[in-house]
Design a protein around this motif. Structure first.
Motif, PDB file in Angstrom:
ATOM      1  N   GLN A  64       0.699  -1.404  -0.182  1.00 53.85           N
ATOM      2  CA  GLN A  64      -0.054   0.193   0.155  1.00 53.85           C
ATOM      3  C   GLN A  64       0.901   1.086  -0.321  1.00 53.85           C
ATOM      4  OE1 GLN A  64      -2.326  -0.534   3.706  1.00 53.85           O
ATOM      5  NE2 GLN A  64      -4.044  -1.797   2.776  1.00 53.85           N
ATOM      6  N   GLN A  65       1.758   0.820   1.255  1.00 53.80           N
ATOM      7  CA  GLN A  65       3.013   2.765   1.217  1.00 53.80           C
ATOM      8  C   GLN A  65       3.434   2.738  -0.170  1.00 53.80           C
ATOM      9  OE1 GLN A  65       5.386   1.599   4.306  1.00 53.80           O
ATOM     10  NE2 GLN A  65       4.494   2.618   5.991  1.00 53.80           N
ATOM     11  N   ILE A  66       4.060   1.831  -1.013  1.00 52.02           N
ATOM     12  CA  ILE A  66       4.588   2.096  -2.609  1.00 52.02           C
ATOM     13  C   ILE A  66       4.069   2.359  -3.713  1.00 52.02           C
ATOM     14  CG2 ILE A  66       5.645   0.377  -4.441  1.00 52.02           C
ATOM     15  CD1 ILE A  66       7.667   1.075  -1.658  1.00 52.02           C
ATOM     16  N   ASP A  67       2.725   2.005  -3.140  1.00 50.14           N
ATOM     17  CA  ASP A  67       1.653   2.045  -4.634  1.00 50.14           C
ATOM     18  C   ASP A  67       1.323   3.391  -4.122  1.00 50.14           C
ATOM     19  OD1 ASP A  67       1.224  -0.345  -5.461  1.00 50.14           O
ATOM     20  OD2 ASP A  67      -0.536  -0.667  -4.054  1.00 50.14           O
ATOM     21  N   ALA A  68       1.533   4.415  -2.917  1.00 49.56           N
ATOM     22  CA  ALA A  68       0.359   5.306  -2.884  1.00 49.56           C
ATOM     23  C   ALA A  68       1.868   6.612  -3.196  1.00 49.56           C
ATOM     24  CB  ALA A  68       0.789   5.860  -1.520  1.00 49.56           C
ATOM     25  N   ILE A  69       3.013   5.978  -2.788  1.00 51.42           N
ATOM     26  CA  ILE A  69       4.537   6.971  -3.592  1.00 51.42           C
ATOM     27  C   ILE A  69       4.530   6.823  -4.801  1.00 51.42           C
ATOM     28  CG2 ILE A  69       6.862   6.761  -3.560  1.00 51.42           C
ATOM     29  CD1 ILE A  69       6.890   5.260  -0.289  1.00 51.42           C
ATOM     30  N   MET A  70       3.954   5.528  -6.135  1.00 55.59           N
ATOM     31  CA  MET A  70       4.439   5.450  -6.509  1.00 55.59           C
ATOM     32  C   MET A  70       2.791   6.436  -7.241  1.00 55.59           C
ATOM     33  SD  MET A  70       7.091   3.891  -7.294  1.00 55.59           S
ATOM     34  CE  MET A  70       6.869   4.153  -9.241  1.00 55.59           C
ATOM     35  N   LYS A  71       2.328   6.075  -7.111  1.00 52.05           N
ATOM     36  CA  LYS A  71       0.745   7.197  -7.776  1.00 52.05           C
ATOM     37  C   LYS A  71       0.872   8.112  -7.562  1.00 52.05           C
ATOM     38  CE  LYS A  71      -4.352   8.421  -6.809  1.00 52.05           C
ATOM     39  NZ  LYS A  71      -5.165   8.196  -6.021  1.00 52.05           N
ATOM     40  N   GLU A  72       1.835   8.637  -6.145  1.00 54.67           N
ATOM     41  CA  GLU A  72       2.291  10.485  -5.968  1.00 54.67           C
ATOM     42  C   GLU A  72       3.595  10.470  -7.380  1.00 54.67           C
ATOM     43  OE1 GLU A  72       4.726  13.074  -2.695  1.00 54.67           O
ATOM     44  OE2 GLU A  72       3.077  11.724  -2.015  1.00 54.67           O
ATOM     45  N   HIS A  92       6.834   0.266 -12.970  1.00 57.25           N
ATOM     46  CA  HIS A  92       7.211   0.240 -11.394  1.00 57.25           C
ATOM     47  C   HIS A  92       7.804  -1.204 -11.683  1.00 57.25           C
ATOM     48  CE1 HIS A  92       6.672  -0.610  -6.853  1.00 57.25           C
ATOM     49  NE2 HIS A  92       8.112  -0.285  -7.726  1.00 57.25           N
ATOM     50  N   GLU A  93       8.677  -1.686 -11.495  1.00 55.13           N
ATOM     51  CA  GLU A  93       9.351  -3.459 -11.181  1.00 55.13           C
ATOM     52  C   GLU A  93       9.586  -2.816  -9.563  1.00 55.13           C
ATOM     53  OE1 GLU A  93      12.330  -4.288 -13.614  1.00 55.13           O
ATOM     54  OE2 GLU A  93      10.720  -3.847 -15.386  1.00 55.13           O
ATOM     55  N   ILE A  94       9.952  -4.356  -9.194  1.00 61.92           N
ATOM     56  CA  ILE A  94      10.288  -4.444  -7.662  1.00 61.92           C
ATOM     57  C   ILE A  94      10.712  -5.452  -7.756  1.00 61.92           C
ATOM     58  CG2 ILE A  94       9.360  -6.058  -5.422  1.00 61.92           C
ATOM     59  CD1 ILE A  94       7.986  -3.902  -5.668  1.00 61.92           C
ATOM     60  N   ASN A  95      12.293  -5.620  -7.370  1.00 58.18           N
ATOM     61  CA  ASN A  95      13.260  -6.284  -8.038  1.00 58.18           C
ATOM     62  C   ASN A  95      14.735  -5.606  -6.923  1.00 58.18           C
ATOM     63  OD1 ASN A  95      16.270  -7.247  -8.964  1.00 58.18           O
ATOM     64  ND2 ASN A  95      15.033  -7.611 -10.687  1.00 58.18           N
ATOM     65  N   GLU A  96      15.466  -6.539  -6.019  1.00 57.89           N
ATOM     66  CA  GLU A  96      16.132  -7.132  -4.719  1.00 57.89           C
ATOM     67  C   GLU A  96      17.542  -5.648  -5.616  1.00 57.89           C
ATOM     68  OE1 GLU A  96      16.925 -10.828  -3.719  1.00 57.89           O
ATOM     69  OE2 GLU A  96      14.994 -11.458  -2.957  1.00 57.89           O
ATOM     70  N   SER A  97      17.756  -5.967  -6.968  1.00 57.72           N
ATOM     71  CA  SER A  97      18.274  -4.945  -7.521  1.00 57.72           C
ATOM     72  C   SER A  97      18.398  -4.107  -8.991  1.00 57.72           C
ATOM     73  CB  SER A  97      19.553  -6.156  -8.209  1.00 57.72           C
ATOM     74  OG  SER A  97      20.888  -5.547  -9.200  1.00 57.72           O
ATOM     75  N   PRO A  98      17.789  -3.320  -7.978  1.00 55.49           N
ATOM     76  CA  PRO A  98      17.685  -2.344  -9.458  1.00 55.49           C
ATOM     77  C   PRO A  98      18.433  -1.590 -10.004  1.00 55.49           C
ATOM     78  CG  PRO A  98      18.195  -1.273  -6.948  1.00 55.49           C
ATOM     79  CD  PRO A  98      18.197  -2.721  -7.129  1.00 55.49           C
ATOM     80  N   ALA A  99      20.433  -2.153 -10.270  1.00 63.41           N
ATOM     81  CA  ALA A  99      20.845  -1.849 -11.315  1.00 63.41           C
ATOM     82  C   ALA A  99      20.502  -2.596 -12.337  1.00 63.41           C
ATOM     83  CB  ALA A  99      22.408  -1.973 -10.917  1.00 63.41           C
ATOM     84  N   GLU A 100      20.322  -3.621 -11.706  1.00 64.01           N
ATOM     85  CA  GLU A 100      19.981  -5.175 -12.692  1.00 64.01           C
ATOM     86  C   GLU A 100      18.379  -4.706 -13.381  1.00 64.01           C
ATOM     87  OE1 GLU A 100      20.877  -8.466 -14.977  1.00 64.01           O
ATOM     88  OE2 GLU A 100      21.971  -7.433 -13.467  1.00 64.01           O
ATOM     89  N   ALA A 101      17.605  -4.556 -12.700  1.00 61.66           N
ATOM     90  CA  ALA A 101      16.402  -3.810 -13.151  1.00 61.66           C
ATOM     91  C   ALA A 101      16.271  -3.631 -14.639  1.00 61.66           C
ATOM     92  CB  ALA A 101      15.033  -3.922 -11.909  1.00 61.66           C
ATOM     93  N   ILE A 102      17.604  -2.027 -13.988  1.00 63.12           N
ATOM     94  CA  ILE A 102      17.474  -1.078 -15.586  1.00 63.12           C
ATOM     95  C   ILE A 102      17.850  -1.505 -16.299  1.00 63.12           C
ATOM     96  CG2 ILE A 102      18.311   1.629 -15.013  1.00 63.12           C
ATOM     97  CD1 ILE A 102      18.063   1.500 -12.416  1.00 63.12           C
ATOM     98  N   ALA A 103      19.508  -1.935 -16.473  1.00 60.84           N
ATOM     99  CA  ALA A 103      19.707  -3.057 -17.349  1.00 60.84           C
ATOM    100  C   ALA A 103      19.242  -3.958 -18.226  1.00 60.84           C
ATOM    101  CB  ALA A 103      21.332  -3.627 -16.801  1.00 60.84           C
ATOM    102  N   SER A 104      18.689  -4.437 -17.823  1.00 63.24           N
ATOM    103  CA  SER A 104      17.663  -5.833 -17.851  1.00 63.24           C
ATOM    104  C   SER A 104      16.658  -4.783 -18.638  1.00 63.24           C
ATOM    105  CB  SER A 104      17.117  -6.812 -17.243  1.00 63.24           C
ATOM    106  OG  SER A 104      16.446  -7.732 -17.607  1.00 63.24           O
ATOM    107  N   PHE A 105      16.171  -3.948 -18.828  1.00 65.33           N
ATOM    108  CA  PHE A 105      14.806  -3.341 -19.176  1.00 65.33           C
ATOM    109  C   PHE A 105      15.645  -2.612 -19.970  1.00 65.33           C
ATOM    110  CE2 PHE A 105      12.128   0.017 -20.155  1.00 65.33           C
ATOM    111  CZ  PHE A 105      10.635  -0.884 -19.886  1.00 65.33           C
ATOM    112  N   ALA A 106      16.017  -2.150 -20.461  1.00 66.46           N
ATOM    113  CA  ALA A 106      17.496  -1.186 -20.875  1.00 66.46           C
ATOM    114  C   ALA A 106      17.136  -1.986 -22.090  1.00 66.46           C
ATOM    115  CB  ALA A 106      18.182  -1.189 -21.163  1.00 66.46           C
ATOM    116  N   LYS A 107      17.292  -3.344 -21.655  1.00 67.72           N
ATOM    117  CA  LYS A 107      17.829  -4.267 -23.194  1.00 67.72           C
ATOM    118  C   LYS A 107      17.040  -5.205 -23.395  1.00 67.72           C
ATOM    119  CE  LYS A 107      21.176  -8.918 -24.217  1.00 67.72           C
ATOM    120  NZ  LYS A 107      21.671  -9.351 -23.517  1.00 67.72           N
TER     121      LYS A 107
END
Length: 148
Positions: A64-72, A92-107
């Protein structure tokens, strides 16, 4: 030049500088813009501590907190995109490694530029605090524009 710009943001003031640079760059290039925010999942030890503290459903509460933050955050990003005349896709993604998520998303999504901000910490500060930007630079072959 660039056709699909990925702007990575954590919502901080510094990250807003990266957002502004990315939007400003995209406008004259007529580039597609995707703004990505990565949140780390609630760790088990934190959920256990919350339960001990009397919170019955810590995972639900965290979501719920993450949803509220993301909405704003997404509302702000959409406004800035509109003011720049640049439509933005919001992810918005949930991932233990933000850097990995960013690199993977870009590719996976054919992004040809990643825009993100960095404090520019070095030495012990970098080791202690970590640097998602440094990790992205190591994990991707996509060009990265780093804003300070």
């Amino acid at each position: 030049m660039y056709k699909h710009i990925l702007i990575a943001t954590d919502g901080s003031e510094l990250a807003r500088k990266g957002l502004e640079h990315g939007l400003s760059l995209a406008k004259p290039l007529h580039a597609k813009v995707t703004v990505l925010t990565v949140s780390e999942p609630l760790r088990q030890e934190m959920a256990s501590a919350a339960r001990l503290g009397g919170i019955e459903d810590p995972v639900g509460r965290y979501d719920q907190q993450i949803d509220a933050i993301m909405k704003e955050r997404f509302s702000y990003i959409e406004r800035r995109g509109a003011e720049h005349g640049v439509p933005v896709d919001l992810v918005h993604e949930i991932n233990e490694s933000p850097a990995e998520a960013i690199a993977s998303f870009a590719k996976l999504n054919g992004c040809d530029l990643i825009v993100m901000s960095s404090h520019g910490r070095r030495g012990v500060q970098k080791v202690l605090l970590g640097s998602q930007t440094s990790e992205v630079l190591v994990k991707t072959s996509v060009p990265v524009l780093v804003i300070r």
